[in-house]
Design an enzyme around this catalytic site. Structure first.
Site, PDB file in Angstrom:
ATOM      1  N   ALA A 244     -24.865  38.126  79.835  1.00 52.71           N
ATOM      2  CA  ALA A 244     -25.968  38.949  79.316  1.00 52.71           C
ATOM      3  C   ALA A 244     -27.004  38.156  78.538  1.00 52.71           C
ATOM      4  CB  ALA A 244     -25.409  40.065  78.440  1.00 52.71           C
ATOM      5  N   ASP A 247     -30.646  39.268  79.308  1.00 48.33           N
ATOM      6  CA  ASP A 247     -30.952  40.595  78.773  1.00 48.33           C
ATOM      7  C   ASP A 247     -31.063  40.556  77.253  1.00 48.33           C
ATOM      8  OD1 ASP A 247     -30.905  41.723  81.325  1.00 48.33           O
ATOM      9  OD2 ASP A 247     -28.747  42.072  81.226  1.00 48.33           O
TER      10      ASP A 247
END
Length: 304
Positions: A244, A247
């Site tokens: 991640a 993000d």
């Protein structure tokens, strides 16, 4: 100063993560070292990143009417995210099957599920978008839905940040409503056909006013049509799981910009958030709080 408000229109998945020393080749079976079930999806990840970076965050998307859907909604609520715009549709929620190897690299298979049922905006979405200081979009929803949300953001005067992932051809009807395009270096190359990030940035700036290309361990590169590109290095850390990181960077960058930080300051803030996330396993579960990000920046002699 009151917290900025960030709206995220995007995907939410349950991530099924298998850890292995070496990822299997086609037709090969290997023994994994661990397994985790973690709420994810690029949209939800960016929403959690924005919330942990200090934003008042609202999420717009869809989950299924299954057990995963209940857990995914509860995870967003637990992160302090407003789920007024999160619909429940008949059928399964989205899932992502993720393989993380011994070098912290990953490969991902996404099955859209409920995310594929989001084909546009619905009643109430425009109000949620219009009340935001930034709108974050990705490409894990059907393209027509992303275009509709981007157009709503543009019409309402809300800066639109687009992460073009998974990489695909970007229609003009989408990009004409985008303020900041944030691909990684591989997505930028796939979209433009130019592997050199600076050349890819030049091509992308013909279509959008601002481009921020993330370069993994090499940092990030930001450019506009009327200024020289700005490069900010990554913070050097030992990565455990990069799932991640992108993000986290996007959500944190949007918050810093909404607070009034200039691009370089926002890139440094986002780089610190991403550096913390890659040192922990999982997607949204790996993201650090704002206090942790600010502590890391201070330890590196940089202001938040």
């Amino acid at each position: 100063m009151s917290a900025p408000r960030v709206a995220v229109f995007g995907s939410v998945n349950m991530d099924l993560v298998a850890y292995v020393d070496v990822a299997p080749a086609t037709g090969e079976t290997v023994t994994g070292t661990a397994f985790r079930q973690v709420p994810g999806g690029k949209g939800a990840n960016q929403a959690v990143a924005a919330a942990r970076a200090g934003a008042d965050t609202v999420f717009l998307g869809a989950v299924g009417d299954d057990a995963f859907g209940v857990e995914l909604r509860e995870n967003l609520v637990a992160a302090g995210i407003d789920t007024t715009g999160l619909r429940t549709v008949t059928g399964p929620s989205g899932i992502a099957h993720i393989v993380v190897d011994g070098r912290a690299g990953n490969s991902i298979i996404v099955v859209p599920g409920a995310n594929g049922e989001v084909v546009g905006t619905v009643a109430g979405d425009r109000e949620l978008i219009g009340g935001a200081d930034a709108l974050l979009l990705q490409l894990e929803l059907p393209m027509e839905a992303v275009v509709a949300a981007a157009r709503a953001g543009r019409a309402l005067g809300v800066p639109v940040h687009l992460t073009p992932a998974p990489a695909r051809e970007l229609p003009d009807e989408l990009l004409e409503s985008v303020d900041v395009l944030i691909p990684n270096e591989h997505e930028a190359a796939a979209i433009t056909g130019r592997p050199d990030p600076r050349e890819a940035m030049t091509a992308l700036l013909e279509r959008v006013p601002e481009v921020l290309i993330t370069l993994g361990g090499e940092g990030s590169l930001y450019g506009t049509r009327d200024a020289e590109p700005v490069h900010t290095p990554a913070l050097k850390v030992e990565a455990v799981d990069t799932t991640a990181a992108g993000d986290t960077f996007c959500g944190s960058f949007a918050v810093a910009r909404a607070e009034g930080a200039d691009p370089r300051e926002a890139m440094r803030f986002a780089a610190a958030a991403a550096a913390l996330s890659v040192q922990r396993p999982g997607a949204s579960s790996s993201m650090a709080s704002r206090a942790e990000v600010e502590d890391l920046l201070r330890s590196h002699g940089r202001s938040a």
